[in-house]
Design a protein around this motif. Structure first.
Motif, short mmCIF file in Angstrom:
data_model
loop_
_atom_site.label_atom_id
_atom_site.label_comp_id
_atom_site.label_asym_id
_atom_site.label_seq_id
_atom_site.Cartn_x
_atom_site.Cartn_y
_atom_site.Cartn_z
N TYR A 33 0.93 -1.21 0.13
CA TYR A 33 -0.04 0.00 -0.21
C TYR A 33 0.80 1.38 -0.02
O TYR A 33 2.07 1.27 0.47
CB TYR A 33 -0.86 0.07 1.27
CG TYR A 33 -2.01 -0.75 1.17
CD1 TYR A 33 -2.04 -2.16 1.59
CD2 TYR A 33 -3.21 -0.34 0.76
CE1 TYR A 33 -3.03 -2.99 1.57
CE2 TYR A 33 -4.25 -1.42 0.83
CZ TYR A 33 -4.32 -2.58 1.36
OH TYR A 33 -5.43 -3.31 1.13
N PHE A 35 0.63 5.48 0.96
CA PHE A 35 -0.25 6.68 1.52
C PHE A 35 0.38 7.97 1.43
O PHE A 35 1.51 8.08 1.35
CB PHE A 35 -0.41 6.41 3.08
CG PHE A 35 -0.77 4.89 3.39
CD1 PHE A 35 0.11 3.75 3.60
CD2 PHE A 35 -2.18 4.51 3.62
CE1 PHE A 35 -0.29 2.50 3.76
CE2 PHE A 35 -2.73 3.44 4.05
CZ PHE A 35 -1.89 2.36 4.27
N TYR A 37 -0.12 11.17 3.73
CA TYR A 37 -0.54 11.86 5.10
C TYR A 37 -0.20 13.29 5.21
O TYR A 37 0.58 13.73 4.84
CB TYR A 37 0.12 10.91 6.36
CG TYR A 37 -0.29 9.76 6.64
CD1 TYR A 37 0.11 8.59 6.00
CD2 TYR A 37 -1.25 9.47 7.86
CE1 TYR A 37 -0.44 7.50 6.68
CE2 TYR A 37 -1.67 8.57 8.13
CZ TYR A 37 -1.21 7.29 7.79
OH TYR A 37 -1.76 6.03 7.85
N ARG A 50 -5.17 6.70 0.12
CA ARG A 50 -4.38 5.58 0.11
C ARG A 50 -4.74 4.88 -1.10
O ARG A 50 -5.53 4.90 -1.90
CB ARG A 50 -5.40 4.19 1.03
CG ARG A 50 -4.57 2.86 1.25
CD ARG A 50 -5.32 2.41 2.33
NE ARG A 50 -6.83 1.90 2.00
CZ ARG A 50 -7.74 2.23 2.89
NH1 ARG A 50 -7.51 2.49 4.27
NH2 ARG A 50 -9.07 1.80 2.48
N PHE A 91 3.61 13.62 3.77
CA PHE A 91 4.37 12.70 4.02
C PHE A 91 3.75 11.51 2.87
O PHE A 91 2.68 10.89 3.05
CB PHE A 91 4.53 12.06 5.30
CG PHE A 91 5.26 13.07 6.39
CD1 PHE A 91 4.53 13.76 7.06
CD2 PHE A 91 6.67 13.13 6.17
CE1 PHE A 91 5.24 14.73 7.96
CE2 PHE A 91 7.36 13.81 7.15
CZ PHE A 91 6.55 14.76 8.13
N TYR A 95 3.95 0.80 2.84
CA TYR A 95 3.33 -0.06 3.60
C TYR A 95 3.16 -1.64 2.83
O TYR A 95 2.40 -1.76 2.01
CB TYR A 95 1.87 0.24 4.43
CG TYR A 95 1.67 -0.76 5.42
CD1 TYR A 95 0.61 -1.72 5.22
CD2 TYR A 95 2.00 -0.66 6.89
CE1 TYR A 95 0.44 -2.59 6.11
CE2 TYR A 95 1.46 -1.70 7.71
CZ TYR A 95 0.87 -2.48 7.25
OH TYR A 95 0.40 -3.60 8.32
N TYR A 97 2.24 -5.45 3.57
CA TYR A 97 1.68 -6.37 4.41
C TYR A 97 2.08 -7.84 4.00
O TYR A 97 1.49 -8.65 4.65
CB TYR A 97 0.24 -5.84 4.39
CG TYR A 97 -0.54 -6.31 3.13
CD1 TYR A 97 -0.65 -5.24 2.11
CD2 TYR A 97 -0.79 -7.48 2.72
CE1 TYR A 97 -1.37 -5.54 0.99
CE2 TYR A 97 -1.60 -7.78 1.63
CZ TYR A 97 -1.73 -6.62 0.64
OH TYR A 97 -2.40 -7.01 -0.60
N ARG A 103 6.90 -5.77 7.75
CA ARG A 103 5.92 -5.00 7.44
C ARG A 103 5.74 -4.03 8.42
O ARG A 103 5.42 -3.92 9.71
CB ARG A 103 4.75 -6.46 8.07
CG ARG A 103 3.29 -6.02 7.55
CD ARG A 103 2.41 -7.14 7.84
NE ARG A 103 2.87 -8.47 7.41
CZ ARG A 103 2.81 -9.44 7.78
NH1 ARG A 103 3.05 -9.42 9.14
NH2 ARG A 103 3.35 -10.57 7.15
N LYS A 104 5.93 -2.77 7.78
CA LYS A 104 6.01 -1.84 8.51
C LYS A 104 5.50 -0.59 7.53
O LYS A 104 5.90 -0.64 6.45
CB LYS A 104 7.13 -1.36 9.66
CG LYS A 104 8.29 -1.25 8.81
CD LYS A 104 9.60 -0.87 9.66
CE LYS A 104 9.85 -2.00 10.65
NZ LYS A 104 11.11 -1.76 11.43
N LEU A 105 5.35 0.66 8.32
CA LEU A 105 5.46 1.97 7.38
C LEU A 105 6.78 2.69 7.23
O LEU A 105 7.49 2.71 8.12
CB LEU A 105 4.54 3.09 8.13
CG LEU A 105 2.94 2.85 7.79
CD1 LEU A 105 2.10 3.92 8.63
CD2 LEU A 105 2.67 3.25 6.31
N TRP A 107 8.69 5.68 5.87
CA TRP A 107 8.18 7.24 5.59
C TRP A 107 9.21 8.01 4.59
O TRP A 107 10.59 7.76 4.70
CB TRP A 107 7.94 7.84 6.74
CG TRP A 107 6.91 7.40 7.76
CD1 TRP A 107 7.05 6.36 8.46
CD2 TRP A 107 5.60 7.80 7.84
NE1 TRP A 107 5.76 6.02 9.10
CE2 TRP A 107 4.87 6.85 8.79
CE3 TRP A 107 4.87 9.00 7.26
CZ2 TRP A 107 3.65 7.27 9.20
CZ3 TRP A 107 3.68 9.19 7.80
CH2 TRP A 107 2.98 8.46 8.74
N GLY A 108 8.76 8.89 3.72
CA GLY A 108 9.69 9.98 3.13
C GLY A 108 9.90 10.87 4.28
O GLY A 108 9.39 11.07 5.32
#
Lengths: 117, 117
Positions: A33, A35, A37, A50, A91, A95, A97, A103-105, A107-108
């Motif tokens: 995925y 995202f 934010y 998303r 941001f 992700y 899954y 399995r984690k986010l 981030w930029g």
């Protein structure tokens, strides 16, 4: 390693105009995925939009839409009819899954968007 | 539905002192995250809980940081002793599932801003 790159530390847009924020990512996974934010000054981070990697159709949420290019590993955010309340840090996050222990986010570093009246 | 609650919002301490942050996630959310966000950077995951068990604490500086979620609901993050480089916003987030294929969406609190002098 999975990474997310936002190449524009700062952007600005005139009220009512359209702006596009860029995001690229690196992964060897096929299922994931993406995202966007939004983090307004001194306020909580909220999910804007998303995108599931298996979907070819670009996600849209009102004035927010994405241009998802899976082969190019690109995930840009377009904000149409920009409003003063859109001013925030944005941001991009990735992700996975289905990647075992990874399995984690991810981030930029974020893009700071200013909206000029 | 009440959001993620965090306290205190702001804290200023001297280096080598201790500090504790509290987080109450959205009711029913099994997964709780503590992130550290240094100014100008994206969030960095410190620790992830599922119920009262730790899923990931690989980036938690365990010599000075500790976190607990004893009853699988609210959580406390402690720093002892604090260093200058710990100045950051500490974000708490929650999600309904650890590895849901439907979300991966996190709900954030407003954050606790720590200044270490």
């Amino acid at each position: 390693a999975q990474t997310v790159t936002q190449s524009q530390p700062e952007m600005s847009v005139q009220e009512a105009e359209t702006v596009t924020l860029s995001c690229t990512y690196d992964t060897s996974e096929s299922d994931y995925y993406l995202f966007w934010y939004k983090q307004p000054p001194s306020r909580q981070m909220i999910l804007v939009i998303r995108q599931e990697a298996y979907k070819q159709q670009n996600a849209t949420e009102n004035r927010f839409s994405v241009n998802f290019q899976k082969a190019a590993k690109s995930f840009s955010l377009k904000i149409s009819d920009s409003q003063l309340g859109d001013a925030a840090m944005y941001f991009c996050a990735y992700y996975a899954y289905n990647a075992g222990n990874n399995r984690k986010l991810i981030w930029g570093l974020g893009t700071s968007l200013a909206v000029n009246p | 539905e009440a959001g993620v609650a965090q306290s205190p919002r702001y804290k200023i301490i001297e280096k080598r002192q201790s500090v504790a942050f509290w987080c109450n996630p959205i009711s029913g959310h099994a997964t709780l995250y503590w992130y550290q966000q240094i100014l100008g950077q994206g969030p960095k995951l410190l620790i992830q809980f599922q119920n009262n068990g730790v899923v990931d604490d690989s980036q938690l500086p365990k010599d000075r940081f500790s976190a607990e979620r004893l009853k699988g609901v609210d959580s406390t993050l402690k720093i002892q002793p604090a260093k200058l480089e710990d100045s950051a916003v500490y974000l708490c987030a929650s999600s309904r599932y650890v590895t849901s294929a439907n979300t991966g969406e996190l709900f954030f609190g407003e954050g606790s801003r720590l200044t270490v002098l």
